[in-house]
Design a protein around this motif. Sequence first.
Motif, mmCIF file in Angstrom:
data_model
loop_
_atom_site.group_PDB
_atom_site.id
_atom_site.type_symbol
_atom_site.label_atom_id
_atom_site.label_comp_id
_atom_site.label_asym_id
_atom_site.label_seq_id
_atom_site.Cartn_x
_atom_site.Cartn_y
_atom_site.Cartn_z
ATOM 1 N N PRO A 1 0.804 -1.238 0.000
ATOM 2 C CA PRO A 1 0.000 0.000 0.000
ATOM 3 C C PRO A 1 0.830 1.277 0.000
ATOM 4 C CG PRO A 1 -0.984 -1.572 1.484
ATOM 5 C CD PRO A 1 0.339 -2.144 1.058
ATOM 6 N N ALA A 2 2.094 1.205 0.306
ATOM 7 C CA ALA A 2 2.954 2.392 0.246
ATOM 8 C C ALA A 2 3.107 2.885 -1.193
ATOM 9 C CB ALA A 2 4.314 2.083 0.841
ATOM 10 N N PHE A 3 2.828 2.034 -2.166
ATOM 11 C CA PHE A 3 2.975 2.400 -3.572
ATOM 12 C C PHE A 3 1.690 2.967 -4.178
ATOM 13 C CE2 PHE A 3 6.225 -0.860 -2.847
ATOM 14 C CZ PHE A 3 7.342 -0.122 -3.197
ATOM 15 N N ILE A 4 0.660 3.112 -3.383
ATOM 16 C CA ILE A 4 -0.583 3.718 -3.885
ATOM 17 C C ILE A 4 -0.361 5.211 -4.077
ATOM 18 C CG2 ILE A 4 -2.979 4.261 -3.333
ATOM 19 C CD1 ILE A 4 -3.135 1.628 -1.804
ATOM 20 N N ARG A 5 -0.561 5.675 -5.297
ATOM 21 C CA ARG A 5 -0.352 7.088 -5.619
ATOM 22 C C ARG A 5 -1.646 7.805 -5.978
ATOM 23 N NH1 ARG A 5 3.530 7.049 -2.801
ATOM 24 N NH2 ARG A 5 5.479 6.223 -3.525
ATOM 25 N N THR B 1 -6.142 7.029 -7.215
ATOM 26 C CA THR B 1 -7.283 6.131 -7.063
ATOM 27 C C THR B 1 -7.133 4.881 -7.919
ATOM 28 O OG1 THR B 1 -8.696 8.028 -6.627
ATOM 29 C CG2 THR B 1 -9.796 5.976 -7.211
ATOM 30 N N GLY B 2 -6.635 5.035 -9.120
ATOM 31 C CA GLY B 2 -6.471 3.885 -10.016
ATOM 32 C C GLY B 2 -5.499 2.861 -9.469
ATOM 33 N N SER B 3 -4.355 3.329 -9.019
ATOM 34 C CA SER B 3 -3.385 2.382 -8.469
ATOM 35 C C SER B 3 -3.891 1.774 -7.161
ATOM 36 C CB SER B 3 -2.034 3.069 -8.246
ATOM 37 O OG SER B 3 -2.124 4.069 -7.249
ATOM 38 N N GLY B 4 -4.643 2.552 -6.387
ATOM 39 C CA GLY B 4 -5.218 2.024 -5.152
ATOM 40 C C GLY B 4 -6.226 0.924 -5.411
ATOM 41 N N MET B 5 -7.116 1.143 -6.377
ATOM 42 C CA MET B 5 -8.118 0.133 -6.703
ATOM 43 C C MET B 5 -7.471 -1.113 -7.299
ATOM 44 S SD MET B 5 -11.062 1.082 -5.699
ATOM 45 C CE MET B 5 -10.285 1.819 -4.284
ATOM 46 N N PHE B 6 -6.483 -0.914 -8.156
ATOM 47 C CA PHE B 6 -5.774 -2.054 -8.733
ATOM 48 C C PHE B 6 -5.123 -2.897 -7.642
ATOM 49 C CE2 PHE B 6 -1.795 -3.828 -10.482
ATOM 50 C CZ PHE B 6 -2.344 -4.684 -11.433
ATOM 51 N N LEU B 7 -4.479 -2.242 -6.716
ATOM 52 C CA LEU B 7 -3.793 -2.949 -5.645
ATOM 53 C C LEU B 7 -4.778 -3.600 -4.680
ATOM 54 C CD1 LEU B 7 -0.892 -3.413 -4.483
ATOM 55 C CD2 LEU B 7 -1.446 -1.579 -2.912
ATOM 56 N N LEU B 8 -5.773 -2.855 -4.236
ATOM 57 C CA LEU B 8 -6.690 -3.352 -3.214
ATOM 58 C C LEU B 8 -7.691 -4.377 -3.730
ATOM 59 C CD1 LEU B 8 -7.433 -0.032 -1.312
ATOM 60 C CD2 LEU B 8 -6.022 -1.937 -0.530
ATOM 61 N N VAL C 1 -4.368 -0.360 7.232
ATOM 62 C CA VAL C 1 -5.503 0.566 7.214
ATOM 63 C C VAL C 1 -5.142 1.834 7.976
ATOM 64 C CG1 VAL C 1 -7.870 0.921 8.040
ATOM 65 C CG2 VAL C 1 -7.249 -1.220 6.924
ATOM 66 N N PHE C 2 -4.529 1.667 9.133
ATOM 67 C CA PHE C 2 -4.213 2.833 9.952
ATOM 68 C C PHE C 2 -2.931 3.544 9.516
ATOM 69 C CE2 PHE C 2 -6.941 0.251 12.729
ATOM 70 C CZ PHE C 2 -7.965 1.171 12.902
ATOM 71 N N LEU C 3 -2.057 2.851 8.788
ATOM 72 C CA LEU C 3 -0.833 3.487 8.289
ATOM 73 C C LEU C 3 -1.054 4.271 7.005
ATOM 74 C CD1 LEU C 3 1.825 0.694 8.857
ATOM 75 C CD2 LEU C 3 1.701 2.901 10.004
ATOM 76 N N TYR C 4 -1.817 3.705 6.065
ATOM 77 C CA TYR C 4 -1.907 4.274 4.721
ATOM 78 C C TYR C 4 -3.289 4.790 4.337
ATOM 79 C CZ TYR C 4 2.413 1.622 4.317
ATOM 80 O OH TYR C 4 3.656 1.115 4.524
ATOM 81 N N MET C 5 -4.339 4.362 5.041
ATOM 82 C CA MET C 5 -5.700 4.666 4.622
ATOM 83 C C MET C 5 -6.486 5.220 5.803
ATOM 84 S SD MET C 5 -6.149 1.113 2.663
ATOM 85 C CE MET C 5 -4.563 0.367 2.399
ATOM 86 N N ASN C 6 -7.797 5.294 5.639
ATOM 87 C CA ASN C 6 -8.655 5.673 6.752
ATOM 88 C C ASN C 6 -9.521 4.479 7.152
ATOM 89 O OD1 ASN C 6 -10.678 5.570 4.838
ATOM 90 N ND2 ASN C 6 -10.693 7.776 4.507
ATOM 91 N N THR C 7 -10.348 4.667 8.149
ATOM 92 C CA THR C 7 -11.110 3.540 8.693
ATOM 93 C C THR C 7 -12.160 2.985 7.734
ATOM 94 O OG1 THR C 7 -12.605 5.087 9.803
ATOM 95 C CG2 THR C 7 -10.759 4.220 11.086
ATOM 96 N N SER C 8 -12.472 3.694 6.687
ATOM 97 C CA SER C 8 -13.418 3.150 5.717
ATOM 98 C C SER C 8 -12.821 1.945 4.978
ATOM 99 C CB SER C 8 -13.840 4.221 4.706
ATOM 100 O OG SER C 8 -12.746 4.618 3.906
#
Length: 110
Positions: free
Chosen positions: A22-26, A28-35, A72-79
Amino acid sequence: MKTKKTMFACWIILGLIYNLLPAFIRDTGSGMFLLLLVLPAATLSISVFYGLRQDSILLFPCISGFLFVPAVFLYMNTSALFYVLLYGAVSFAGYGIGKCMTILAGKNNN
């Protein structure tokens, strides 16, 4: 003892994947691809591997999803806590696939 070593090794690999990628998420597209593609595919493949190799321990899929909580707590929010359930379900499915493949391979050998 071999079962515990394999289980902990798989958990370490999953934990590293969940918390480093998740450190490589830059964006929305890369986030969705990864997640939605990379992490579930990694979870599924490691869970199938574990299901093929080990006896019936359902603790593995239960803990596998919770390994994502620090990310979740390092790179994202609680959603993003929804992904904990998603990856747990994918891990359970992969474990089941691995166990079914082991059972079917055992029946074919007899």
